[in-house]
Design a protein around this motif. Structure first.
Motif, PDB file in Angstrom:
ATOM      1  N   ILE A 131       0.854  -1.197   0.000  1.00  0.00           N
ATOM      2  CA  ILE A 131       0.000   0.000   0.000  1.00  0.00           C
ATOM      3  C   ILE A 131       0.886   1.243   0.000  1.00  0.00           C
ATOM      4  O   ILE A 131       1.799   1.359   0.835  1.00  0.00           O
ATOM      5  CB  ILE A 131      -0.939   0.003   1.226  1.00  0.00           C
ATOM      6  N   HIS A 132       0.619   2.147  -0.895  1.00  0.00           N
ATOM      7  CA  HIS A 132       1.466   3.336  -1.020  1.00  0.00           C
ATOM      8  C   HIS A 132       1.376   4.197   0.250  1.00  0.00           C
ATOM      9  O   HIS A 132       0.280   4.365   0.812  1.00  0.00           O
ATOM     10  CB  HIS A 132       1.030   4.164  -2.233  1.00  0.00           C
ATOM     11  N   PRO A 133       2.507   4.758   0.722  1.00  0.00           N
ATOM     12  CA  PRO A 133       2.485   5.582   1.947  1.00  0.00           C
ATOM     13  C   PRO A 133       1.534   6.779   1.858  1.00  0.00           C
ATOM     14  O   PRO A 133       1.087   7.292   2.893  1.00  0.00           O
ATOM     15  CB  PRO A 133       3.939   6.057   2.071  1.00  0.00           C
ATOM     16  N   SER A 134       1.223   7.225   0.654  1.00  0.00           N
ATOM     17  CA  SER A 134       0.301   8.359   0.524  1.00  0.00           C
ATOM     18  C   SER A 134      -1.085   8.023   1.069  1.00  0.00           C
ATOM     19  O   SER A 134      -1.821   8.912   1.496  1.00  0.00           O
ATOM     20  CB  SER A 134       0.191   8.776  -0.946  1.00  0.00           C
ATOM     21  N   GLN A 135      -1.438   6.727   1.080  1.00  0.00           N
ATOM     22  CA  GLN A 135      -2.740   6.325   1.627  1.00  0.00           C
ATOM     23  C   GLN A 135      -2.784   6.603   3.127  1.00  0.00           C
ATOM     24  O   GLN A 135      -3.771   7.117   3.651  1.00  0.00           O
ATOM     25  CB  GLN A 135      -2.969   4.836   1.370  1.00  0.00           C
ATOM     26  N   VAL A 136      -1.686   6.278   3.821  1.00  0.00           N
ATOM     27  CA  VAL A 136      -1.616   6.544   5.261  1.00  0.00           C
ATOM     28  C   VAL A 136      -1.558   8.047   5.514  1.00  0.00           C
ATOM     29  O   VAL A 136      -2.181   8.567   6.441  1.00  0.00           O
ATOM     30  CB  VAL A 136      -0.392   5.837   5.875  1.00  0.00           C
ATOM     31  N   ALA A 137      -0.823   8.762   4.661  1.00  0.00           N
ATOM     32  CA  ALA A 137      -0.737  10.216   4.817  1.00  0.00           C
ATOM     33  C   ALA A 137      -2.116  10.857   4.640  1.00  0.00           C
ATOM     34  O   ALA A 137      -2.474  11.796   5.372  1.00  0.00           O
ATOM     35  CB  ALA A 137       0.250  10.779   3.796  1.00  0.00           C
ATOM     36  N   SER A 138      -2.893  10.349   3.690  1.00  0.00           N
ATOM     37  CA  SER A 138      -4.251  10.875   3.491  1.00  0.00           C
ATOM     38  C   SER A 138      -5.117  10.600   4.716  1.00  0.00           C
ATOM     39  O   SER A 138      -5.918  11.456   5.119  1.00  0.00           O
ATOM     40  CB  SER A 138      -4.875  10.232   2.253  1.00  0.00           C
ATOM     41  N   ALA A 139      -4.957   9.407   5.299  1.00  0.00           N
ATOM     42  CA  ALA A 139      -5.725   9.089   6.511  1.00  0.00           C
ATOM     43  C   ALA A 139      -5.331  10.007   7.657  1.00  0.00           C
ATOM     44  O   ALA A 139      -6.187  10.457   8.439  1.00  0.00           O
ATOM     45  CB  ALA A 139      -5.489   7.626   6.894  1.00  0.00           C
ATOM     46  N   ASP A 140      -4.017  10.313   7.769  1.00  0.00           N
ATOM     47  CA  ASP A 140      -3.575  11.262   8.796  1.00  0.00           C
ATOM     48  C   ASP A 140      -4.216  12.629   8.580  1.00  0.00           C
ATOM     49  O   ASP A 140      -4.622  13.308   9.533  1.00  0.00           O
ATOM     50  CB  ASP A 140      -2.045  11.396   8.758  1.00  0.00           C
ATOM     51  N   THR A 141      -4.289  13.037   7.320  1.00  0.00           N
ATOM     52  CA  THR A 141      -4.882  14.337   7.000  1.00  0.00           C
ATOM     53  C   THR A 141      -6.345  14.397   7.423  1.00  0.00           C
ATOM     54  O   THR A 141      -6.846  15.436   7.864  1.00  0.00           O
ATOM     55  CB  THR A 141      -4.764  14.617   5.493  1.00  0.00           C
ATOM     56  N   LEU A 142      -7.016  13.261   7.301  1.00  0.00           N
ATOM     57  CA  LEU A 142      -8.435  13.215   7.695  1.00  0.00           C
ATOM     58  C   LEU A 142      -8.623  13.098   9.199  1.00  0.00           C
ATOM     59  O   LEU A 142      -9.760  13.071   9.684  1.00  0.00           O
ATOM     60  CB  LEU A 142      -9.098  12.012   6.999  1.00  0.00           C
TER      61      LEU A 142
END
Length: 287
Positions: free
Chosen positions: A179-190
């Motif tokens: 899973i690309h790290p941007s997915q986790v970063a997006s979840a952090d943003t939310l």
């Protein structure tokens, strides 16, 4: 105008292409049929004309012994092989997810658990499954521990759960790391916590990606329930061997083989279908 509309008529060149495609399809079908008949016929002829075929047929394909042994074989197969598979599967998934998530943590406080997860995976993936089943089924009852069952079925099933849990943990870990790290970063943003991001964002995607290898592992587990016979559990194969030892006929082994195929072949086709569907979704719009 649509190519299939009522006012459209194919050009002579298009009709010629269609005729060529039909001829090519008929030729491919004829070649495939002839090749299949030659190969399968050759194998059958080699088998049926071999010098020892009458002995093998009477020893492994006796209709009388198949009928006589079927009640004991099907009882052991359903009671231990199928039931054991159904009981073990959810525990294997749970262990696999927990170990994979633990190995993916970075917190210093989780270091001891990460070490345990790594040692567990290395040990149970490195040992032959049959060896673990033997140790659990024969050595643990000898310890005389209070509160620990001596039932060989449950002890053998625990060994299978631990061995396959290690394999499945690695499958889940590969899915999580894909899973690309941007997915986790997006979840952090939310505003999601790491645990919520793992549960709602990472794990669902990772599970979809590793579904085909997961199903392959469970097909293998279905076959490996026969290892319980090594600790004298009367599962299907052990019941077949028991009949053969008393009657000097091994047709029950053929019977239990057919029973395993009845379970594993549909699961294999289902796994193939899951893989093709995932491929179509992944490359949708590319062609």
């Amino acid at each position: 105008m649509s190519a299939s509309g009522p006012g459209w008529t194919p050009s002579p060149r298009e009709l010629e292409r269609r005729d060529v495609r039909r001829q090519r399809s008929r030729r491919d079908l004829l070649v495939a049929t002839v090749a299949a008949v030659v190969v399968i016929g050759g194998l059958l002829a080699g088998l049926l004309l071999s010098p020892g075929w009458p002995t093998v047929r009477s020893g492994f394909l006796s209709w009388h012994d198949a009928k006589a042994s079927f009640p004991a074989v099907i009882k052991g197969f359903l009671k231990y092989n199928v039931t054991g598979f159904l009981i073990a599967e959810p525990f294997i998934l749970l262990i696999g997810v927990l170990v994979a998530v633990t190995r993916g943590t970075t917190s210093a406080t989780m270091f001891p658990l990460r070490v345990i997860a790594v040692v567990y995976t290395d040990v149970f993936r490195g040992l032959p499954t049959y060896l673990v089943v033997i140790v659990f089924g024969l050595a643990i009852p000898g310890l005389g521990l209070q509160g620990v069952t001596t039932n060989t079925f449950w002890l053998g099933l625990t060994a299978l759960v631990l061995c396959y849990g290690a394999y499945v943990a690695e499958v889940f870990r590969a899915g999580i790391e894909s899973i690309h790290p941007s997915q986790v970063a997006s979840a952090d943003t939310l505003g999601l916590s790491r645990g919520q991001a793992m549960r709602h964002v990472v794990l669902p995607q990772a599970t979809r990606r590793v579904m085909p290898p997961l199903l392959n592992d469970f097909i293998s587990l279905q076959k490996d329930t026969a290892l319980l016979g090594g600790i004298f559990v009367f599962e299907g194969l052990f019941a077949a061997q028991d009949y053969g030892a008393y009657n000097f006929n091994y047709t029950p082994i053929t019977v239990v083989g057919v029973l395993f195929l009845c379970l594993t072949v549909p699961l294999t086709r289902f796994t193939d279908w899951i893989g093709r569907r995932a491929m179509r979704r992944q490359f949708a719009g590319v062609r």
